[in-house]
Design a protein around this motif. Structure first.
Motif, PDB file in Angstrom:
ATOM      1  N   THR A  19      -0.877  15.761   8.696  1.00  0.00           N
ATOM      2  CA  THR A  19      -0.896  16.777   9.740  1.00  0.00           C
ATOM      3  C   THR A  19      -1.593  18.046   9.264  1.00  0.00           C
ATOM      4  OG1 THR A  19       1.238  17.681   9.040  1.00  0.00           O
ATOM      5  CG2 THR A  19       1.271  15.907  10.681  1.00  0.00           C
ATOM      6  N   GLY A  20      -1.528  18.312   7.967  1.00  0.00           N
ATOM      7  CA  GLY A  20      -2.092  19.552   7.442  1.00  0.00           C
ATOM      8  C   GLY A  20      -1.216  20.763   7.671  1.00  0.00           C
ATOM      9  N   THR A  21      -0.108  20.587   8.394  1.00  0.00           N
ATOM     10  CA  THR A  21       0.794  21.700   8.663  1.00  0.00           C
ATOM     11  C   THR A  21       2.096  21.586   7.877  1.00  0.00           C
ATOM     12  OG1 THR A  21       1.647  20.530  10.609  1.00  0.00           O
ATOM     13  CG2 THR A  21      -0.124  22.108  10.973  1.00  0.00           C
ATOM     14  N   ASP A  22       2.204  20.567   7.014  1.00  0.00           N
ATOM     15  CA  ASP A  22       3.394  20.425   6.181  1.00  0.00           C
ATOM     16  C   ASP A  22       3.185  21.190   4.870  1.00  0.00           C
ATOM     17  OD1 ASP A  22       1.398  18.639   5.511  1.00  0.00           O
ATOM     18  OD2 ASP A  22       2.759  17.029   4.918  1.00  0.00           O
ATOM     19  N   ILE A  23       2.851  22.452   5.037  1.00  0.00           N
ATOM     20  CA  ILE A  23       2.665  23.396   3.934  1.00  0.00           C
ATOM     21  C   ILE A  23       2.917  24.776   4.521  1.00  0.00           C
ATOM     22  CG2 ILE A  23       0.181  23.564   4.413  1.00  0.00           C
ATOM     23  CD1 ILE A  23      -0.284  24.009   1.435  1.00  0.00           C
ATOM     24  N   TRP A  24       3.500  25.665   3.747  1.00  0.00           N
ATOM     25  CA  TRP A  24       3.804  27.004   4.264  1.00  0.00           C
ATOM     26  C   TRP A  24       2.503  27.744   4.588  1.00  0.00           C
ATOM     27  CZ3 TRP A  24       8.268  28.481   6.076  1.00  0.00           C
ATOM     28  CH2 TRP A  24       9.439  27.867   5.611  1.00  0.00           C
ATOM     29  N   ALA A  81       9.759  31.379   7.775  1.00  0.00           N
ATOM     30  CA  ALA A  81      10.202  32.300   6.732  1.00  0.00           C
ATOM     31  C   ALA A  81       9.746  33.708   7.086  1.00  0.00           C
ATOM     32  CB  ALA A  81       9.645  31.897   5.370  1.00  0.00           C
ATOM     33  N   SER A  82      10.610  34.680   6.903  1.00  0.00           N
ATOM     34  CA  SER A  82      10.296  36.083   7.159  1.00  0.00           C
ATOM     35  C   SER A  82       9.552  36.671   5.974  1.00  0.00           C
ATOM     36  CB  SER A  82      11.576  36.887   7.407  1.00  0.00           C
ATOM     37  OG  SER A  82      11.278  38.275   7.432  1.00  0.00           O
ATOM     38  N   MET A  83       8.282  37.002   6.183  1.00  0.00           N
ATOM     39  CA  MET A  83       7.504  37.596   5.093  1.00  0.00           C
ATOM     40  C   MET A  83       7.668  39.109   5.021  1.00  0.00           C
ATOM     41  SD  MET A  83       6.617  34.815   3.865  1.00  0.00           S
ATOM     42  CE  MET A  83       5.641  35.392   2.469  1.00  0.00           C
ATOM     43  N   THR A  84       8.381  39.690   5.982  1.00  0.00           N
ATOM     44  CA  THR A  84       8.796  41.087   5.819  1.00  0.00           C
ATOM     45  C   THR A  84       9.994  41.151   4.872  1.00  0.00           C
ATOM     46  OG1 THR A  84      10.165  40.942   7.827  1.00  0.00           O
ATOM     47  CG2 THR A  84       7.939  41.797   8.069  1.00  0.00           C
ATOM     48  N   SER A  85      10.960  40.257   5.070  1.00  0.00           N
ATOM     49  CA  SER A  85      12.095  40.195   4.138  1.00  0.00           C
ATOM     50  C   SER A  85      11.621  39.856   2.736  1.00  0.00           C
ATOM     51  CB  SER A  85      13.113  39.148   4.604  1.00  0.00           C
ATOM     52  OG  SER A  85      13.683  39.506   5.841  1.00  0.00           O
ATOM     53  N   ALA A  86      10.629  38.959   2.645  1.00  0.00           N
ATOM     54  CA  ALA A  86      10.082  38.587   1.340  1.00  0.00           C
ATOM     55  C   ALA A  86       9.479  39.808   0.645  1.00  0.00           C
ATOM     56  CB  ALA A  86       9.032  37.505   1.504  1.00  0.00           C
ATOM     57  N   PHE A  87       8.705  40.604   1.367  1.00  0.00           N
ATOM     58  CA  PHE A  87       8.088  41.781   0.753  1.00  0.00           C
ATOM     59  C   PHE A  87       9.150  42.806   0.355  1.00  0.00           C
ATOM     60  CE2 PHE A  87       6.030  45.955   0.816  1.00  0.00           C
ATOM     61  CZ  PHE A  87       4.948  45.715  -0.019  1.00  0.00           C
ATOM     62  N   GLU A  88      10.154  42.977   1.203  1.00  0.00           N
ATOM     63  CA  GLU A  88      11.225  43.936   0.888  1.00  0.00           C
ATOM     64  C   GLU A  88      11.974  43.563  -0.385  1.00  0.00           C
ATOM     65  OE1 GLU A  88      13.599  43.904   4.378  1.00  0.00           O
ATOM     66  OE2 GLU A  88      12.157  45.054   5.577  1.00  0.00           O
ATOM     67  N   SER A  89      11.945  42.281  -0.754  1.00  0.00           N
ATOM     68  CA  SER A  89      12.677  41.835  -1.936  1.00  0.00           C
ATOM     69  C   SER A  89      11.974  42.225  -3.237  1.00  0.00           C
ATOM     70  CB  SER A  89      12.852  40.310  -1.902  1.00  0.00           C
ATOM     71  OG  SER A  89      11.624  39.637  -2.173  1.00  0.00           O
ATOM     72  N   SER A 110       2.739  33.465  -1.972  1.00  0.00           N
ATOM     73  CA  SER A 110       2.941  32.395  -0.996  1.00  0.00           C
ATOM     74  C   SER A 110       4.257  31.671  -1.254  1.00  0.00           C
ATOM     75  CB  SER A 110       1.772  31.412  -1.021  1.00  0.00           C
ATOM     76  OG  SER A 110       1.654  30.779  -2.288  1.00  0.00           O
ATOM     77  N   GLY A 111       4.668  31.624  -2.521  1.00  0.00           N
ATOM     78  CA  GLY A 111       5.927  30.970  -2.871  1.00  0.00           C
ATOM     79  C   GLY A 111       7.157  31.686  -2.368  1.00  0.00           C
ATOM     80  N   LEU A 112       7.017  32.963  -1.972  1.00  0.00           N
ATOM     81  CA  LEU A 112       8.163  33.692  -1.429  1.00  0.00           C
ATOM     82  C   LEU A 112       8.678  33.058  -0.141  1.00  0.00           C
ATOM     83  CD1 LEU A 112       6.947  37.376  -1.959  1.00  0.00           C
ATOM     84  CD2 LEU A 112       8.741  36.189  -3.242  1.00  0.00           C
ATOM     85  N   ALA A 113       7.797  32.343   0.579  1.00  0.00           N
ATOM     86  CA  ALA A 113       8.226  31.668   1.804  1.00  0.00           C
ATOM     87  C   ALA A 113       9.251  30.576   1.520  1.00  0.00           C
ATOM     88  CB  ALA A 113       7.019  31.071   2.518  1.00  0.00           C
ATOM     89  N   LYS A 114       9.300  30.088   0.288  1.00  0.00           N
ATOM     90  CA  LYS A 114      10.191  28.984  -0.054  1.00  0.00           C
ATOM     91  C   LYS A 114      11.620  29.437  -0.368  1.00  0.00           C
ATOM     92  CE  LYS A 114       6.296  26.431  -2.056  1.00  0.00           C
ATOM     93  NZ  LYS A 114       5.745  25.803  -3.284  1.00  0.00           N
ATOM     94  N   VAL A 115      11.875  30.732  -0.344  1.00  0.00           N
ATOM     95  CA  VAL A 115      13.214  31.243  -0.649  1.00  0.00           C
ATOM     96  C   VAL A 115      14.131  31.005   0.553  1.00  0.00           C
ATOM     97  CG1 VAL A 115      14.557  33.310  -1.211  1.00  0.00           C
ATOM     98  CG2 VAL A 115      12.262  32.992  -2.186  1.00  0.00           C
ATOM     99  N   PRO A 116      15.230  30.257   0.403  1.00  0.00           N
ATOM    100  CA  PRO A 116      16.076  29.905   1.553  1.00  0.00           C
ATOM    101  C   PRO A 116      16.617  31.110   2.312  1.00  0.00           C
ATOM    102  CG  PRO A 116      16.621  28.534  -0.338  1.00  0.00           C
ATOM    103  CD  PRO A 116      15.679  29.590  -0.839  1.00  0.00           C
ATOM    104  N   GLU A 117      16.866  32.215   1.612  1.00  0.00           N
ATOM    105  CA  GLU A 117      17.443  33.384   2.280  1.00  0.00           C
ATOM    106  C   GLU A 117      16.533  33.991   3.342  1.00  0.00           C
ATOM    107  OE1 GLU A 117      19.851  32.743  -1.276  1.00  0.00           O
ATOM    108  OE2 GLU A 117      17.703  32.724  -0.877  1.00  0.00           O
TER     109      GLU A 117
END
Length: 271
Positions: A90-95, A126-134, A223-230
């Motif tokens: 599918t090409g979409t099974d990646i963040w 995944a929230s990349m605003t929450s990721a950046f805030e971390s 890009s790996g920040l998207a993989k954080v479950p929180e």
């Protein structure tokens, strides 16, 4: 209209609204836009949407444009993109975020489930605003001065174009129209003003003005920040489900675990 927050960071399910009813949708439009800005992805169940009704609903969140990705358009509506798969390549099974290789990527998207597998085929956001805030303040400051190059030529997407046109004409046209371009590593969201880590592993090829080793490490880290479950929410599709998400503030991942069952979705990009 009832709102259930699915996780603390991201995602809400909204009940009590018929998206095919234009008057009902318009009366709730301000509330829906506000919830989307805050929660970044919103979900609806048990909807029946024609392509025309889906486009009409999507317009309350912004301007819609004809399909401009590597997937085909609906034969009855040029604004509706067809995502049809049986769980292979599918090409979409990646963040990723959608179309970050365009000068103005979509601000959001509306996805409608036409046919889905009995099990499997979930989508995660995944929230990349929450990721950046971390991130530590010094890291945030360092990243703000950087720019990254984005390119649409991910293998699965180029293969998709070649599959649709064995002559290579679609692929050649896309290469001529969409050259690699730069985006900020940290994007200030145009609605909320919140900073977003705007790097993804599908389309971001390298960071400008750093060494190759540093570029690879930064892309992998950010890009790996998207993989954080929180920072994540996971949605189990049913026929008639709808998701609307903020494409600038989030990344998503289509779980590829349903082969050989068919999965047919209709997507409208929101500018």
């Amino acid at each position: 209209m009832k709102i259930d927050n699915l996780t603390p960071a991201i995602g809400s399910e909204i009940h009590g609204i018929n998206l095919a009813d234009a008057d009902q949708v318009n009366s709730c439009a301000d509330d829906l836009r506000a919830v989307l800005a805050e929660r970044q992805v919103i979900f609806f169940r048990d909807q029946e949407l024609t392509p025309e009704a889906q486009v009409r609903f999507a317009k309350i969140f912004g301007r819609v444009e004809a399909v401009s990705s590597t997937f085909p358009a609906h034969p009855e509506n040029p604004y509706v993109e067809l995502l049809v798969s049986q769980g292979t390549r599918t090409g979409t099974d990646i963040w990723h975020a959608d179309l970050t290789w365009q000068e103005s990527p979509p601000a959001g998207a509306c996805l409608y489930a036409v046919d889905v597998p009995e099990t499997g085929g979930d989508t995660m956001w995944a929230s990349m605003t929450s990721a950046f805030e971390s991130l530590a303040p010094n890291m945030q400051m360092y990243l703000r001065d950087l720019r990254a190059v984005h390119n649409w030529e991910a293998p699965a997407l180029t293969d998709n174009l070649r599959k649709r046109d064995a002559t290579g004409g679609l692929y050649k046209a896309a290469r001529e129209k969409y050259a690699p371009l730069e985006q900020p590593v940290v994007l200030d969201h145009p609605v909320t003003g919140k900073p977003v880590a705007f790097v993804n592993s599908l389309y971001t090829t390298h960071i400008r003005d750093v060494t190759n080793d540093e570029s690879r490490a930064l892309i992998s880290f950010l890009s790996g920040l998207a993989k954080v479950p929180e920072w994540q929410v996971r949605f189990r599709w049913r026929k008639g489900s709808v998701a609307v998400w903020d494409n600038l503030a989030t990344q998503h991942y289509a779980v590829n675990d349903y082969h050989p069952e068919p999965r047919r979705m209709h997507r409208v990009a929101i500018r």
